[in-house]
Design a protein around this motif. Structure first.
Motif, PDB file in Angstrom:
ATOM      1  N   SER A 123       0.826  -1.241  -0.024  1.00 60.60           N
ATOM      2  CA  SER A 123       0.041  -0.179  -0.035  1.00 60.60           C
ATOM      3  C   SER A 123       0.816   1.261   0.046  1.00 60.60           C
ATOM      4  O   SER A 123       0.262   2.347  -0.156  1.00 60.60           O
ATOM      5  N   SER A 124       2.120   0.977   0.083  1.00 63.25           N
ATOM      6  CA  SER A 124       3.140   2.254   0.045  1.00 63.25           C
ATOM      7  C   SER A 124       3.006   2.796  -1.204  1.00 63.25           C
ATOM      8  O   SER A 124       3.104   2.251  -2.239  1.00 63.25           O
ATOM      9  N   PRO A 125       2.683   4.486  -1.232  1.00 64.91           N
ATOM     10  CA  PRO A 125       2.600   5.218  -2.487  1.00 64.91           C
ATOM     11  C   PRO A 125       3.978   4.976  -3.383  1.00 64.91           C
ATOM     12  O   PRO A 125       3.889   5.283  -4.486  1.00 64.91           O
ATOM     13  N   THR A 126       5.102   4.851  -2.604  1.00 70.20           N
ATOM     14  CA  THR A 126       6.158   4.767  -3.489  1.00 70.20           C
ATOM     15  C   THR A 126       6.926   3.611  -3.930  1.00 70.20           C
ATOM     16  O   THR A 126       7.970   3.590  -4.534  1.00 70.20           O
ATOM     17  N   ARG A 127       6.224   2.583  -3.424  1.00 73.72           N
ATOM     18  CA  ARG A 127       6.822   1.184  -3.594  1.00 73.72           C
ATOM     19  C   ARG A 127       6.778   0.996  -5.232  1.00 73.72           C
ATOM     20  O   ARG A 127       7.976   0.281  -5.678  1.00 73.72           O
ATOM     21  N   LYS A 128       5.908   1.312  -6.035  1.00 75.08           N
ATOM     22  CA  LYS A 128       5.963   0.789  -7.495  1.00 75.08           C
ATOM     23  C   LYS A 128       7.121   1.523  -8.025  1.00 75.08           C
ATOM     24  O   LYS A 128       7.915   0.922  -8.994  1.00 75.08           O
ATOM     25  N   SER A 129       7.189   2.715  -7.708  1.00 78.21           N
ATOM     26  CA  SER A 129       8.284   3.726  -8.378  1.00 78.21           C
ATOM     27  C   SER A 129       9.478   3.590  -7.840  1.00 78.21           C
ATOM     28  O   SER A 129      10.497   3.222  -8.679  1.00 78.21           O
ATOM     29  N   ALA A 130       9.701   3.034  -6.707  1.00 80.47           N
ATOM     30  CA  ALA A 130      11.150   2.687  -6.307  1.00 80.47           C
ATOM     31  C   ALA A 130      11.518   1.174  -6.656  1.00 80.47           C
ATOM     32  O   ALA A 130      12.568   1.167  -7.215  1.00 80.47           O
ATOM     33  N   LEU A 131      10.577   0.454  -6.892  1.00 83.91           N
ATOM     34  CA  LEU A 131      11.080  -1.003  -7.618  1.00 83.91           C
ATOM     35  C   LEU A 131      11.234  -0.748  -9.023  1.00 83.91           C
ATOM     36  O   LEU A 131      12.297  -1.302  -9.577  1.00 83.91           O
ATOM     37  N   LEU A 132      10.591   0.075  -9.621  1.00 85.57           N
ATOM     38  CA  LEU A 132      10.978   0.558 -11.037  1.00 85.57           C
ATOM     39  C   LEU A 132      12.388   0.882 -11.211  1.00 85.57           C
ATOM     40  O   LEU A 132      13.100   0.699 -12.041  1.00 85.57           O
ATOM     41  N   ALA A 133      12.710   1.987 -10.200  1.00 85.32           N
ATOM     42  CA  ALA A 133      13.802   2.504 -10.300  1.00 85.32           C
ATOM     43  C   ALA A 133      15.145   1.528 -10.184  1.00 85.32           C
ATOM     44  O   ALA A 133      16.041   1.567 -10.980  1.00 85.32           O
ATOM     45  N   PHE A 134      14.937   0.572  -9.399  1.00 87.71           N
ATOM     46  CA  PHE A 134      16.060  -0.418  -9.036  1.00 87.71           C
ATOM     47  C   PHE A 134      16.009  -1.358 -10.232  1.00 87.71           C
ATOM     48  O   PHE A 134      16.993  -1.987 -10.608  1.00 87.71           O
ATOM     49  N   VAL A 135      14.893  -1.598 -10.769  1.00 86.13           N
ATOM     50  CA  VAL A 135      14.849  -2.522 -12.001  1.00 86.13           C
ATOM     51  C   VAL A 135      15.333  -1.750 -13.168  1.00 86.13           C
ATOM     52  O   VAL A 135      16.468  -2.650 -13.812  1.00 86.13           O
ATOM     53  N   GLY A 136      15.500  -0.582 -13.231  1.00 81.75           N
ATOM     54  CA  GLY A 136      15.910   0.099 -14.168  1.00 81.75           C
ATOM     55  C   GLY A 136      17.434   0.039 -14.222  1.00 81.75           C
ATOM     56  O   GLY A 136      18.139  -0.061 -15.178  1.00 81.75           O
ATOM     57  N   LEU A 137      17.981   0.007 -12.719  1.00 78.52           N
ATOM     58  CA  LEU A 137      19.200  -0.207 -12.691  1.00 78.52           C
ATOM     59  C   LEU A 137      20.059  -1.483 -13.320  1.00 78.52           C
ATOM     60  O   LEU A 137      21.038  -1.607 -13.966  1.00 78.52           O
ATOM     61  N   VAL A 138      19.272  -2.598 -13.014  1.00 81.37           N
ATOM     62  CA  VAL A 138      19.543  -3.953 -13.505  1.00 81.37           C
ATOM     63  C   VAL A 138      19.633  -3.882 -15.083  1.00 81.37           C
ATOM     64  O   VAL A 138      20.236  -4.411 -15.687  1.00 81.37           O
ATOM     65  N   ALA A 156       9.773  10.662  -6.643  1.00 78.46           N
ATOM     66  CA  ALA A 156       9.807  12.047  -6.228  1.00 78.46           C
ATOM     67  C   ALA A 156       8.237  12.505  -6.549  1.00 78.46           C
ATOM     68  O   ALA A 156       7.971  13.278  -5.426  1.00 78.46           O
ATOM     69  N   VAL A 157       7.587  12.124  -7.497  1.00 73.59           N
ATOM     70  CA  VAL A 157       6.427  12.708  -7.649  1.00 73.59           C
ATOM     71  C   VAL A 157       5.561  12.065  -6.611  1.00 73.59           C
ATOM     72  O   VAL A 157       4.657  12.703  -5.851  1.00 73.59           O
ATOM     73  N   ALA A 158       5.599  10.677  -6.216  1.00 74.78           N
ATOM     74  CA  ALA A 158       4.739  10.155  -5.207  1.00 74.78           C
ATOM     75  C   ALA A 158       5.021  10.706  -3.836  1.00 74.78           C
ATOM     76  O   ALA A 158       4.176  10.779  -2.849  1.00 74.78           O
ATOM     77  N   ASP A 159       6.079  11.362  -3.552  1.00 68.71           N
ATOM     78  CA  ASP A 159       6.260  12.090  -2.588  1.00 68.71           C
ATOM     79  C   ASP A 159       5.557  13.455  -2.442  1.00 68.71           C
ATOM     80  O   ASP A 159       5.442  13.796  -1.129  1.00 68.71           O
ATOM     81  N   ARG A 160       5.055  13.929  -3.423  1.00 65.91           N
ATOM     82  CA  ARG A 160       4.434  15.118  -3.411  1.00 65.91           C
ATOM     83  C   ARG A 160       2.849  15.147  -3.689  1.00 65.91           C
ATOM     84  O   ARG A 160       2.069  15.700  -3.440  1.00 65.91           O
ATOM     85  N   LEU A 161       2.552  14.296  -4.738  1.00 67.47           N
ATOM     86  CA  LEU A 161       1.303  14.042  -5.109  1.00 67.47           C
ATOM     87  C   LEU A 161       0.717  12.506  -4.736  1.00 67.47           C
ATOM     88  O   LEU A 161       1.434  11.753  -4.162  1.00 67.47           O
TER      89      LEU A 161
END
Length: 294
Positions: free
Chosen positions: A108-123, A159-164
């Motif tokens: 339910s965390s608003p940043t979970r999907k975006s955070a996972l996407l960021a680290f998948v992007g690193l791979v 970043a957007v999830a932290d604000r919107l």
């Protein structure tokens, strides 16, 4: 009494500042989107007439060995060895960061999907950049930039999830991925490098704006411990190392080039965000008490 008073004042400050923060974020997003759309209309030939001529690699010149990176040494049958192997930190940080996100952030965390996407992007960046540096031709550069586009999308969505609202973060991340794919393809198959430049540096401007907003903890209280500020610092360092590729190669007596070090700095950029996840499970009141204690 002191706890409730602190919580009340924190709530009042947050309410007023959040409205201003949302307004800043929306304005930056709109300006960035407008600039990216305008960049699609810029003719590469028009830029060349102004003296801004970039090749399909996105650089102003190529070395005699045919690509823009000075260190072309090959060891153990691995071409451009150090530029290839220096991508391994992307893989390690991506796997570690993804593990931390899944372990710490709830679904339910608003940043979970975006955070996972960021680290998948690193791979994905590790895979794409390794292939590109193994065989550095413009066509392979698309793979490198596609991985970077996924990372950008995740970080900016974070970043957007932290604000919107989280739903807007997901939609925005999707738009960034699409724009990143288009920009990466245009730079190779049309010689159109401006969309990628606007995507990259416009995204950096958004992160800088978000980092600036995270520096203030409360009325008259400022902190420079923001993980977003650290991310910006690592990114700026990475770009400087990239620009000083040949100079650093000479400074180190041809031991290591700037582009190799650039990979290491860029891979470290998301480490502060991954470390900051340790406090994401706290309630707002607990976070306020922690900041007050510090």
């Amino acid at each position: 009494m002191s706890i409730s008073t602190f919580s009340t004042s924190e709530t009042v400050w947050s309410g007023s500042s959040d409205e201003a923060a949302v307004g800043v974020v929306i304005k930056v997003l709109m300006l960035w989107a407008l600039l990216w759309c305008l960049s699609l209309l810029i003719d590469p030939q028009w830029l060349a007439s102004l003296g801004v001529s970039l090749n399909a690699h996105g650089h102003t010149h190529l070395h005699v060995h045919g690509h823009p990176f000075v260190d072309a040494r090959s060891w153990c049958a691995i071409p451009n060895t150090l530029d290839v192997l220096s991508n391994l930190p992307f893989l390690l940080v991506g796997l570690w960061g993804g593990w931390r996100v899944r372990r710490i952030l709830t679904r339910s965390s608003p940043t979970r999907k975006s955070a996972l996407l960021a680290f998948v992007g690193l791979v994905l960046t590790w895979a794409g950049s390794s292939v590109y540096h193994w065989h550095p031709v413009p066509e392979m550069l698309v793979l490198d930039r596609l991985g970077m586009a996924v990372t950008f999308a995740g970080v900016l969505g974070w970043a957007v999830a932290d604000r919107l609202q989280a739903v807007w973060a997901t939609r925005f991340a999707l738009c960034v991925m699409v724009a990143g794919g288009v920009s990466a393809a245009l730079s190779v198959w049309g010689g159109h490098v401006m969309p990628w430049a606007v995507l990259q540096f416009g995204g950096l401007a958004l992160v800088v704006a978000h980092a600036a907003l995270t520096l203030r903890e409360g009325p008259g209280q400022w902190t420079f411990k923001s993980p977003w500020l650290a991310l910006v610092g690592f990114y700026v360092l990475a770009k400087w190392l990239e620009m000083q590729d040949e100079q650093i190669f000479l400074w180190t007596h041809q031991w290591v080039a700037g582009h190799t070090l650039k990979h290491l700095a860029a891979a470290c950029a998301l480490i502060p965000l991954a470390v900051s996840l340790a406090g994401c499970g706290k309630m707002p009141g607990q976070q306020a008490l922690t900041r007050n204690a510090i």
